[in-house]
Write a protein that holds these residues in place. Structure first.
Motif, PDB file in Angstrom:
ATOM      1  N   SER A  92      -5.628 -17.299   7.159  1.00  0.00           N
ATOM      2  CA  SER A  92      -4.692 -15.958   6.042  1.00  0.00           C
ATOM      3  C   SER A  92      -5.325 -14.585   6.579  1.00  0.00           C
ATOM      4  N   PHE A  94      -6.013 -12.194   4.433  1.00  0.00           N
ATOM      5  CA  PHE A  94      -7.276 -11.168   4.797  1.00  0.00           C
ATOM      6  C   PHE A  94      -8.488 -12.434   5.751  1.00  0.00           C
ATOM      7  N   CYS A  97      -8.838 -10.903   8.677  1.00  0.00           N
ATOM      8  CA  CYS A  97      -8.985  -8.799   8.709  1.00  0.00           C
ATOM      9  C   CYS A  97     -10.582  -9.234   8.549  1.00  0.00           C
ATOM     10  N   LEU A 289     -14.672  -4.545   0.851  1.00  0.00           N
ATOM     11  CA  LEU A 289     -13.633  -5.706   0.183  1.00  0.00           C
ATOM     12  C   LEU A 289     -11.993  -4.924   0.012  1.00  0.00           C
ATOM     13  N   ALA A 290     -11.910  -3.871  -0.815  1.00  0.00           N
ATOM     14  CA  ALA A 290     -10.919  -3.658  -0.893  1.00  0.00           C
ATOM     15  C   ALA A 290      -9.888  -2.704   0.300  1.00  0.00           C
ATOM     16  N   ALA A 293      -8.844  -6.062   1.841  1.00  0.00           N
ATOM     17  CA  ALA A 293      -7.466  -6.742   1.472  1.00  0.00           C
ATOM     18  C   ALA A 293      -6.777  -5.598   1.471  1.00  0.00           C
ATOM     19  N   ALA A 296      -5.352  -6.318   4.838  1.00  0.00           N
ATOM     20  CA  ALA A 296      -4.762  -7.747   4.458  1.00  0.00           C
ATOM     21  C   ALA A 296      -2.709  -7.494   3.926  1.00  0.00           C
ATOM     22  N   ALA A 297      -3.356  -6.760   3.092  1.00  0.00           N
ATOM     23  CA  ALA A 297      -1.744  -6.008   2.503  1.00  0.00           C
ATOM     24  C   ALA A 297      -0.773  -5.589   3.400  1.00  0.00           C
TER      25      ALA A 297
END
Lengths: 304, 251, 421
Positions: A92, A94, A97, A289-290, A293, A296-297
């Motif tokens: 994945s 995420f 990353c 985490l942000a 994310a 990943a986005a």
């Protein structure tokens, strides 16, 4: 899980193989030693100088290592096409990353662990020198064996890395980093033992060095946030733009990065409780985490 | 006889940081190329073709032997004036358009503005890139990028064109176009040295070939003298195909 | 020559299209404007001007220097990594012009950013201001004075002789030069001191003085300067510094020698100053606008030197290592002069200290030509950036260094291609 572990391992190896990390950690050690040894600027407070130099060097050089290694690794993967190769497998975005980040951050910690030991050695030496000077009335100098141990932590790994590369074809930066960790840890342990046997070690010397540890741990969360931010930026922007964005982000974070408050706490005989380090780590988790994310986005949105 | 390119007993060994030999890439190779000839440098992967080409271009310094391009050392500016190079992969500045790329290389070839403009227009037309000439090459397809690279190699009207795997990664139509172009340039008097491991391509366009194997010259001769199948000749000189144990792997 | 222009154009396009230059330009211009609102100064127009120029143009100059030196260090190694460099090297172009073209493009881009920011800064803090030529008093050369002191001490003081025998003469001379530079004069109440200013001529119209030991004074310092029949009274000091205008005093003739400045202490307490560093005679040198232009040229000269150095390192090393090295060198060069200046008595230090001082001294002397012109601080203090300084800066930084570094970079490029391809 195994696939993410192999991504993390590859990222860590890539970071350790890059001579930049070694260069930065050696520079940090050199700054600590030089700032403490050249006592003429210190007005007899080499212990404060050693402590401040250790905290500042770790923060600045480790942040540089984390940011530039993240950016270079990600941009390198995009340019060489290995990112496409990795993402064509069943991982994945995420997870990719997060695994990359974990590997990179672990490598940064490994690179800078020798700096911590070197700093502790010099702090111990500065305190021992200070005590000796107070007894003799001379100008306080950093205790010779501590300087020797710190200098050995810088030179021996470089020579050993070169020798490993020459005779065993091992990667220079990786072997030098691993050797630096071993030499600095052994040097510090030997120094403690020698100080104790020479009747120099007093309880406060040992505890002063140990009081540094939570303060150093407190420096890691902001570096982790910076590394995650650098990784996220570099999925979308080029090297220069990512570095600039990290610089701006760093300036915004500057108040949180100031270690002088820690220094003052330590100088007044206090200590930074381990709980604070834990709280700081917990507070940094949502940010990391942000950014992961966001990375990943951005990766999801990227046409490769 | 006037040779466009003369390679005499060149050797190259790559070394690591400690100056220990890592690869003996070329071990005393000699050959010469007449002006106007299409010369093929053939061999399996790792046979020393690319190193030989880089030494011809002056990018790699040979450890021994000599190379002359139109009578000069390839490391001189004068020799480079008469050489064009098409690399195996189309390395280009992604932020430049095709026109700007050609203009850049025209500048490096010391062409005056008027000549450069005229030649760029001709090359864009010849390669069929007029419509895409003002788009950054970073967004080009592989075939288009290859055509820009070819145009860049020709912009200085070189006497010697060195092509490293010119048809690698191209579709059959583009491959055929490249072969036609090579023949046309040769007919116009340009000397061409091309490396390839695609034997059919070499057979179609080359006049003479040299076959390299493990850094040494395995054979040299005119295509016409090598019988009907270059592939059979090549395998006879270089050795059998590797025996991949596919069945064992699949089992 | 066309090869050089082709590479120049390519690098300029690369900078323009990578958005690096656009970001640097936007950030620099925005900061130059924003600094006006962020800096309050000490309440005086001069105070604001000095602070504003230091924190606007000074920071922009540093940022442009760092960014372009780093970009230069990455430029060749990036092309080598992307294998584009080999396509340039096989063309009939001399390898040194590959480096030179890039240096020229980067420097001009940086100079353009500096010029725009200087124009903004001039509009905010330079209009209507006159800049001044400055003249220092003619005093004995500090090295000669230190030499005399050395001989005197060696002859008169056995203690000194004994200590000096254990130390290198260079260290002792350094200490004595520092001693000579810091030597101050005390002017007792009611007395007059004079200093010669042979180069100042007739046009000198002001004196700038910095007084030491301002703490603990019972009264405000007062006194009268006189130069070629013009006089001026010492008035209010800001931070120990005062600029005194000299006016033609009615009825007074030339009291001093033709090039002498005199000061009569009319206060009740003695005054102390370092004449070598704290006393300047000033004469008008025209509007600040031309001074800004000269300052930008000097800044561009310094930029060329660092971009060339970055280019050479980039040709020799991998990208990240080259960038690290050039930034470290910049840091050392920026810091070393102030470290050596603030170094206290080198004779008191240990051997390690003397070694560190020698190293820092070496770094400072290496960077001395680059630090010598200091255009921003001259703008701050409204001192004229002289054309002679511009000429010297250009000769060293625009002619000597870029060509020397480009030749070396070209040589390395042709050798290194054998390894990296």
């Amino acid at each position: 899980m195994r696939r993410y572990r192999s991504i993390a391992r590859a990222a860590a190896l890539e970071t350790l193989s890059d001579p930049l990390g070694l260069l930065l950690s050696v520079s940090a050690m050199a700054v600590i030693v030089l700032a403490s040894v050249f006592h003429i600027h210190q007005f007899g407070e080499s212990w404060r100088m050693a402590r401040d130099a250790t905290l500042s060097s770790i923060l600045v050089f480790m942040a540089l290592d984390a940011v530039f290694s993240s950016i270079r690794a990600v941009r390198g993967e995009i340019e060489s096409g290995t990112l496409q190769m990795a993402l064509s497998h069943s991982v994945s975005r995420f997870g990719y990353c997060a695994a990359r980040f974990a590997g990179l951050f672990a490598a940064c910690i490994l690179s800078f662990a020798p700096v911590v030991f070197t700093g502790l050695s010099i702090i111990l030496g500065a305190q021992a020198g200070g005590i000796a000077a107070a007894q003799s009335g001379d100008i306080p100098l950093v205790w010779g064996p501590a300087v020797a141990a710190a200098s050995a932590s810088i030179t021996i790994p470089l020579l050993a890395g070169a020798a490993m590369n020459r005779f065993a074809n091992a990667r220079f930066a990786v072997s030098a980093t691993v050797c630096a960790l071993a030499v600095s840890a052994v040097s510090y342990a030997a120094l403690l033992f020698y100080a104790r046997s020479s009747q120099i070690a007093m309880p406060e010397i040992h505890s002063a060095a140990l009081r540094m540890l939570p303060a150093i741990a407190l420096l890691l969360p902001p570096v982790a946030v910076l590394a995650a931010a650098a990784q996220a930026f570099s999925f979308r922007f080029g090297e220069n733009a990512s570095a600039t964005l990290c610089g701006v982000f760093c300036i915004a974070m500057l108040p949180a990065l100031g270690n002088h408050y820690l220094s003052e706490t330590l100088a007044e005989g206090g200590s930074v409780p381990w709980g604070y380090a834990g709280l700081a780590a917990a507070a940094s988790v949502p940010f990391v985490l942000a950014f992961l994310a966001a990375g990943a986005a951005l990766l999801e949105a990227k046409d490769m | 006889m006037e040779y466009a390119l003369a390679v005499d007993n060149v050797r190259k060994t790559y070394r690591d940081f400690w100056m220990r030999p890592t690869v003996h890439a070329v071990k005393g190779v000699s050959f010469s190329v007449r002006a106007g000839e299409v010369f093929g440098l053939l061999g399996p992967n790792g046979s020393g073709k690319s190193t030989t080409i880089k030494m011809i271009l002056g990018l790699v310094r040979p450890d021994g032997g000599s190379i002359s391009v139109f009578g000069r050392s390839p490391r001189t500016v004068e020799a480079r004036r008469s050489v064009g190079y098409l690399p195996e992969l189309s390395y280009m500045h992604p932020f430049l358009t095709a026109r700007e790329t050609l203009s850049y290389y025209a500048g490096l070839c010391d062409l005056d503005r008027k000549t450069a403009r005229m030649r760029i227009a001709q090359l864009l037309e010849m390669t069929g890139l007029q419509d895409a000439a003002d788009r950054p090459v970073g967004g080009y397809s592989k075939g288009m990028a290859r055509r820009v690279a070819m145009a860049s190699a020709l912009v200085g009207k070189p006497g010697l064109l060195v092509m490293d795997e010119p048809t690698s990664g191209l579709d059959p139509v583009s491959t055929s176009e490249v072969k036609t172009l090579v023949k046309t340039l040769s007919a116009a008097g340009m000397t061409i040295v091309m490396s390839s491991h695609l034997l059919a391509d070499a057979q179609d366009v080359c006049d003479t070939v040299v076959i390299l194997n493990r850094g040494e010259k395995a054979a040299e001769g005119r295509i016409a003298d090598m019988g009907s199948s270059l592939e059979e000749y090549f395998l006879a000189k270089v050795g059998d195909a590797r025996n991949f144990k596919v069945a064992e792997f699949l089992a | 020559m066309r090869g050089f222009w082709a590479i120049f154009r390519l690098e300029a396009l690369a900078l323009a299209r990578s958005k690096t230059l656009a970001m640097l330009f936007t950030a620099s211009a925005a900061w130059t404007v924003a600094a006006k609102y962020l800096i309050t100064g000490d309440g005086t127009a001069e105070g604001f001007r000095a602070l504003y120029l230091r924190y606007s143009l000074g920071i922009v100059f540093s940022a442009v220097l760092v960014c372009l030196a780093a970009a230069a260090a990455g430029s060749i190694s990036r092309d080598r990594r992307m294998k584009i460099l080999q396509l340039t090297l096989v063309r009939p172009v001399r390898h040194f012009s590959v480096a030179l073209g890039r240096i020229a493009a980067m420097t001009l881009s940086g100079a353009a950013v500096l010029a725009v920011c200087a124009a903004i800064a001039f509009c905010i803090a330079g209009r209507g201001v006159q800049c001044m030529h400055k003249y220092e008093p003619a005093l004995e050369d500090p090295v000669e004075a230190a030499g005399k002191l050395y001989s005197q001490y060696m002859a008169d003081y056995p203690d000194f002789r004994e200590r000096a025998s254990k130390l290198p003469k260079r260290d002792i001379m350094r200490y004595l030069i520092q001693h000579v530079m810091n030597e101050y004069e005390t002017i007792p109440p009611g007395q007059t001191h004079t200093w010669r200013f042979p180069g100042a001529g007739d046009g000198a119209s002001a004196v700038r003085i910095r007084l030491t030991e301002m703490f603990g004074r019972l009264d405000a310092p007062s006194g009268v300067f006189a130069y070629r029949g013009r006089k001026g009274g010492l008035g209010a000091l800001t931070g120990g510094v005062a600029t005194v205008s000299l006016d033609a005093a009615a009825g007074s003739g030339t009291e001093n020698g033709p090039s002498e400045l005199s000061f009569e202490n009319t206060g009740r307490t003695g005054l102390s100053l370092h004449p070598r560093t704290d006393l300047l005679l000033l004469s008008p040198a025209g509007p600040q606008a031309w001074n800004f232009v000269r300052a930008v040229i000097v800044m561009a000269c310094v930029l060329v030197a660092f971009v060339s150095l970055g280019m050479l390192l980039g040709a020799c090393l991998s990208r990240s290592v080259a960038v690290f090295c050039v930034l470290s060198l910049l840091f050392v060069m920026a810091v070393s002069p102030s470290v050596t200046e603030s170094y206290p008595d080198p004779l008191e230090g240990s051997k390690v200290d003397r070694m560190s001082l020698a190293l820092t001294d070496f770094a400072a002397s290496m960077s001395a030509p680059l630090n010598a012109f200091d255009p921003v601080s001259r703008l701050e203090e409204t001192f004229c950036v002289e054309w002679s300084d511009v000429g010297k800066a250009a000769a060293l930084n625009m002619l000597l260094l870029p060509f020397a570094f480009s030749f070396l970079a070209g040589f390395v490029m042709s050798r290194k291609s054998t390894v990296s391809l």
